[in-house]
Write a protein that holds these residues in place. Structure first.
Motif, PDB file in Angstrom:
ATOM      1  N   LEU A 239      51.733  51.239  20.672  1.00 14.40           N
ATOM      2  CA  LEU A 239      52.802  52.175  21.019  1.00 14.40           C
ATOM      3  C   LEU A 239      53.879  52.271  19.942  1.00 14.40           C
ATOM      4  O   LEU A 239      54.430  53.340  19.690  1.00 14.40           O
ATOM      5  N   LEU A 240      54.191  51.124  19.300  1.00 18.93           N
ATOM      6  CA  LEU A 240      55.274  51.114  18.311  1.00 18.93           C
ATOM      7  C   LEU A 240      54.708  51.448  16.933  1.00 18.93           C
ATOM      8  O   LEU A 240      53.927  50.676  16.383  1.00 18.93           O
ATOM      9  N   PRO A 241      55.099  52.581  16.346  1.00 21.40           N
ATOM     10  CA  PRO A 241      54.548  52.928  15.039  1.00 21.40           C
ATOM     11  C   PRO A 241      55.024  51.949  13.969  1.00 21.40           C
ATOM     12  O   PRO A 241      56.155  51.469  14.030  1.00 21.40           O
ATOM     13  N   ASP A 242      54.156  51.636  13.024  1.00 13.54           N
ATOM     14  CA  ASP A 242      54.584  50.742  11.936  1.00 13.54           C
ATOM     15  C   ASP A 242      54.466  51.431  10.577  1.00 13.54           C
ATOM     16  O   ASP A 242      54.736  50.847   9.554  1.00 13.54           O
ATOM     17  N   LYS A 243      54.020  52.694  10.584  1.00 12.59           N
ATOM     18  CA  LYS A 243      54.020  53.461   9.327  1.00 12.59           C
ATOM     19  C   LYS A 243      54.369  54.914   9.644  1.00 12.59           C
ATOM     20  O   LYS A 243      54.405  55.284  10.817  1.00 12.59           O
ATOM     21  N   PRO A 244      54.641  55.736   8.602  1.00 15.59           N
ATOM     22  CA  PRO A 244      55.068  57.110   8.890  1.00 15.59           C
ATOM     23  C   PRO A 244      54.098  57.820   9.830  1.00 15.59           C
ATOM     24  O   PRO A 244      52.880  57.673   9.723  1.00 15.59           O
ATOM     25  N   ILE A 245      54.685  58.578  10.750  1.00 15.53           N
ATOM     26  CA  ILE A 245      53.888  59.270  11.762  1.00 15.53           C
ATOM     27  C   ILE A 245      53.196  60.470  11.126  1.00 15.53           C
ATOM     28  O   ILE A 245      53.812  61.214  10.360  1.00 15.53           O
ATOM     29  N   LYS A 246      51.924  60.615  11.454  1.00 16.96           N
ATOM     30  CA  LYS A 246      51.209  61.834  11.043  1.00 16.96           C
ATOM     31  C   LYS A 246      51.311  62.802  12.218  1.00 16.96           C
ATOM     32  O   LYS A 246      50.687  62.584  13.262  1.00 16.96           O
ATOM     33  N   PRO A 247      52.116  63.851  12.087  1.00 22.68           N
ATOM     34  CA  PRO A 247      52.281  64.770  13.218  1.00 22.68           C
ATOM     35  C   PRO A 247      50.929  65.391  13.601  1.00 22.68           C
ATOM     36  O   PRO A 247      50.154  65.772  12.726  1.00 22.68           O
ATOM     37  N   VAL A 284      48.073  55.940  18.951  1.00 21.18           N
ATOM     38  CA  VAL A 284      47.924  56.452  20.330  1.00 21.18           C
ATOM     39  C   VAL A 284      46.967  57.654  20.307  1.00 21.18           C
ATOM     40  O   VAL A 284      47.271  58.671  19.680  1.00 21.18           O
ATOM     41  N   PRO A 285      45.805  57.565  20.982  1.00 19.69           N
ATOM     42  CA  PRO A 285      44.867  58.687  20.965  1.00 19.69           C
ATOM     43  C   PRO A 285      45.345  59.833  21.863  1.00 19.69           C
ATOM     44  O   PRO A 285      45.890  59.597  22.943  1.00 19.69           O
ATOM     45  N   ILE A 286      45.150  61.060  21.381  1.00 19.43           N
ATOM     46  CA  ILE A 286      45.534  62.245  22.157  1.00 19.43           C
ATOM     47  C   ILE A 286      44.256  62.976  22.561  1.00 19.43           C
ATOM     48  O   ILE A 286      43.368  63.178  21.732  1.00 19.43           O
ATOM     49  N   HIS A 287      44.158  63.329  23.837  1.00 19.58           N
ATOM     50  CA  HIS A 287      42.943  63.953  24.364  1.00 19.58           C
ATOM     51  C   HIS A 287      43.310  65.288  25.004  1.00 19.58           C
ATOM     52  O   HIS A 287      44.190  65.347  25.851  1.00 19.58           O
ATOM     53  N   ARG A 288      42.616  66.360  24.576  1.00 23.11           N
ATOM     54  CA  ARG A 288      42.918  67.693  25.112  1.00 23.11           C
ATOM     55  C   ARG A 288      41.909  68.046  26.217  1.00 23.11           C
ATOM     56  O   ARG A 288      40.724  67.740  26.095  1.00 23.11           O
ATOM     57  N   THR A 289      42.394  68.702  27.273  1.00 25.34           N
ATOM     58  CA  THR A 289      41.482  69.151  28.337  1.00 25.34           C
ATOM     59  C   THR A 289      42.071  70.396  29.004  1.00 25.34           C
ATOM     60  O   THR A 289      43.177  70.825  28.661  1.00 25.34           O
ATOM     61  N   LYS A 290      41.332  70.957  29.951  1.00 22.19           N
ATOM     62  CA  LYS A 290      41.873  72.091  30.729  1.00 22.19           C
ATOM     63  C   LYS A 290      42.709  71.535  31.877  1.00 22.19           C
ATOM     64  O   LYS A 290      42.355  70.502  32.470  1.00 22.19           O
ATOM     65  N   LEU A 291      43.783  72.230  32.198  1.00 20.76           N
ATOM     66  CA  LEU A 291      44.677  71.779  33.267  1.00 20.76           C
ATOM     67  C   LEU A 291      43.922  71.596  34.589  1.00 20.76           C
ATOM     68  O   LEU A 291      44.156  70.620  35.312  1.00 20.76           O
ATOM     69  N   ALA A 300      38.820  59.522  36.564  1.00 24.27           N
ATOM     70  CA  ALA A 300      37.530  58.976  36.120  1.00 24.27           C
ATOM     71  C   ALA A 300      37.645  58.093  34.874  1.00 24.27           C
ATOM     72  O   ALA A 300      36.867  57.164  34.697  1.00 24.27           O
ATOM     73  N   HIS A 301      38.618  58.372  33.989  1.00 26.48           N
ATOM     74  CA  HIS A 301      38.579  57.747  32.655  1.00 26.48           C
ATOM     75  C   HIS A 301      39.820  56.954  32.260  1.00 26.48           C
ATOM     76  O   HIS A 301      39.883  56.440  31.150  1.00 26.48           O
ATOM     77  N   LYS A 302      40.846  56.862  33.155  1.00 28.14           N
ATOM     78  CA  LYS A 302      42.049  56.102  32.754  1.00 28.14           C
ATOM     79  C   LYS A 302      41.669  54.644  32.491  1.00 28.14           C
ATOM     80  O   LYS A 302      40.852  54.052  33.218  1.00 28.14           O
ATOM     81  N   GLY A 303      42.249  54.105  31.427  1.00 28.22           N
ATOM     82  CA  GLY A 303      41.977  52.701  31.080  1.00 28.22           C
ATOM     83  C   GLY A 303      40.719  52.517  30.253  1.00 28.22           C
ATOM     84  O   GLY A 303      40.457  51.425  29.757  1.00 28.22           O
ATOM     85  N   GLU A 304      39.931  53.605  30.086  1.00 27.61           N
ATOM     86  CA  GLU A 304      38.715  53.510  29.256  1.00 27.61           C
ATOM     87  C   GLU A 304      38.809  54.551  28.132  1.00 27.61           C
ATOM     88  O   GLU A 304      39.376  54.268  27.089  1.00 27.61           O
ATOM     89  N   MET A 305      38.290  55.761  28.382  1.00 24.46           N
ATOM     90  CA  MET A 305      38.462  56.802  27.361  1.00 24.46           C
ATOM     91  C   MET A 305      39.955  57.133  27.193  1.00 24.46           C
ATOM     92  O   MET A 305      40.436  57.345  26.084  1.00 24.46           O
ATOM     93  N   LEU A 306      40.679  57.167  28.309  1.00 27.83           N
ATOM     94  CA  LEU A 306      42.128  57.370  28.244  1.00 27.83           C
ATOM     95  C   LEU A 306      42.809  56.000  28.228  1.00 27.83           C
ATOM     96  O   LEU A 306      43.011  55.372  29.266  1.00 27.83           O
ATOM     97  N   ALA A 307      43.112  55.506  27.048  1.00 24.55           N
ATOM     98  CA  ALA A 307      43.779  54.206  26.882  1.00 24.55           C
ATOM     99  C   ALA A 307      44.579  54.282  25.584  1.00 24.55           C
ATOM    100  O   ALA A 307      44.254  55.087  24.722  1.00 24.55           O
ATOM    101  N   PRO A 308      45.648  53.483  25.393  1.00 26.99           N
ATOM    102  CA  PRO A 308      46.130  52.439  26.287  1.00 26.99           C
ATOM    103  C   PRO A 308      46.816  53.041  27.525  1.00 26.99           C
ATOM    104  O   PRO A 308      47.093  54.219  27.492  1.00 26.99           O
ATOM    105  N   PRO A 309      47.126  52.158  28.543  1.00 25.10           N
ATOM    106  CA  PRO A 309      46.720  50.764  28.622  1.00 25.10           C
ATOM    107  C   PRO A 309      45.242  50.640  29.009  1.00 25.10           C
ATOM    108  O   PRO A 309      44.683  51.537  29.637  1.00 25.10           O
TER     109      PRO A 309
END
Length: 370
Positions: A239-247, A284-291, A300-309
């Motif tokens: 969660l805490l970045p340690d180098k410049p953020i890539k937007p 932090v991984p970002i995942h796009r989907t339909k609303l 279905a996927h929290k804590g696995e494909m959608l992680a952390p945590p």
């Protein structure tokens, strides 16, 4: 029993040898060590390991309100990556008429091409909006040693033979900055315990200056509205970045959703197709989907494909709650999720959005930083 006037040189707490589960504990054998560290600081320093003992909010406020009766310079350190989340609300209530130097840390996390004058103007505007009167504002990076000379000069300029109190929320880089001051201004051998975990400094730590005055480090205020205070320490490094953020830029149609691991979610509910830029830690991984699929995907996927945590640590996170915002036409805005980062709305075409964040976490719309 509290050992007579023995204090931990890492966090300032009075050392005791009786109760290992309480603050300030050190085994008898450790009393001979120089510098003397309580067990908690020893573990943070040598094993990057955090104990579960932390002081409570009332203690912090008691210490802060004592500053109002002194004649001192206040150095308030905030984290640029979580400006609103790390600003101490109503600071003037606590510090009275003492002058405040606002030190804005972690500018090294912004993308390289950012104009620092623009950032400074933005910080001045935000400080004013939050009712904070400042004698001076300094941008710096304690970690990368950028702008630190300006911090030292500002302190010297406004101190005028006074003690200096350093205040801030947890995790804003307070101890790193103070360790630089110790190296520059004091003969002290010991350094404060620096750790990526909240609440590392436990008591007032007084660092003598050459003119007989002191730099006084206060405990970091634990703000539960920051995501960093709610997650397991194993997820903290992500969660805490340690180098410049890539937007991360996303062109979204209405009725599309972005997930930030399982930590938060951003729904673009209504508006013309437009771009949104996410400023969060690169880890932090970002995942796009339909609303229409978003709830099902999370279930279905929290804590696995959608992680952390990770799924083993999901129960620490409060349930996600909705925050709906209408971004008016003609405005350039960010939506801040305290402790995670922010989403810049790049178009001035207007939009209706909903942010889902853990209950209690601060979510706010502000004028665009970048």
């Amino acid at each position: 029993m509290a050992e007579q006037n023995l204090r931990c040189s890492g966090c300032g707490i009075q050392v005791q040898t009786e109760k290992s589960e309480e603050l300030g504990y050190a085994p008898e054998a450790a009393l001979k060590r120089d510098p003397l560290l309580c067990q908690r600081c020893f573990r943070i320093k040598h094993y990057n390991e955090m104990s579960s003992v932390t002081p409570d909010q009332d203690e912090f406020l008691k210490i802060l309100s004592g500053i109002g009766g002194t004649d001192a310079l206040i150095v308030h350190i905030v984290d640029l990556f979580d400006f609103e989340g790390s600003l101490i609300g109503g600071l003037h209530r606590f510090v009275g008429s003492n002058p405040v130097v606002l030190v804005v840390n972690k500018i090294d996390l912004l993308p390289k091409a950012i104009n620092t004058n623009r950032i400074l103007n933005w910080v001045q505007r935000m400080a004013k909006e939050n009712g904070l009167k400042t004698a001076e504002i300094v941008l710096c990076s304690a970690k990368k040693n950028i702008g630190f000379d300006r911090v030292v000069e500002a302190v010297a300029r406004h101190r005028k033979d006074k003690d200096v109190y350093v205040v801030g929320a947890t995790n804003v880089g307070k101890s790193t900055l103070i360790n630089r001051l110790i190296r520059d201004y004091s003969d002290l051998e010991a350094e404060l315990t620096v750790s990526p975990y909240p609440g590392t400094t436990l008591d007032l730590v007084q660092i003598p200056l050459d003119d007989g005055r002191f730099i006084i480090d206060t405990p970091g205020i634990v703000y539960k509205h920051r995501l960093t205070e709610l997650i397991d320490k194993k997820d903290m490094q992500t969660l805490l970045p340690d180098k410049p953020i890539k937007p991360a830029v996303y062109q979204l149609n209405e009725q599309q959703t972005l997930y930030f691991g399982a930590l938060a979610r951003f729904d673009f509910v209504q508006g013309a197709r437009q771009s949104f830029t996410c400023y969060v830690s690169n880890a932090v991984p970002i995942h796009r989907t339909k609303l229409e699929r978003a709830d099902e995907l999370y279930a279905a996927h929290k804590g696995e494909m959608l992680a952390p945590p990770h799924k083993d640590r999901l129960e620490l996170l409060p349930p996600l709650v909705k925050h709906a915002f209408r971004i008016p036409k003609g405005s350039l805005s960010d939506i801040l999720i305290s402790g995670l980062g922010w989403i810049a709305i790049n178009s001035d075409a207007g939009a209706q959005v909903v942010v889902h964040a853990p209950k209690g976490v601060k979510v706010a719309v502000r004028s665009s930083l970048i």
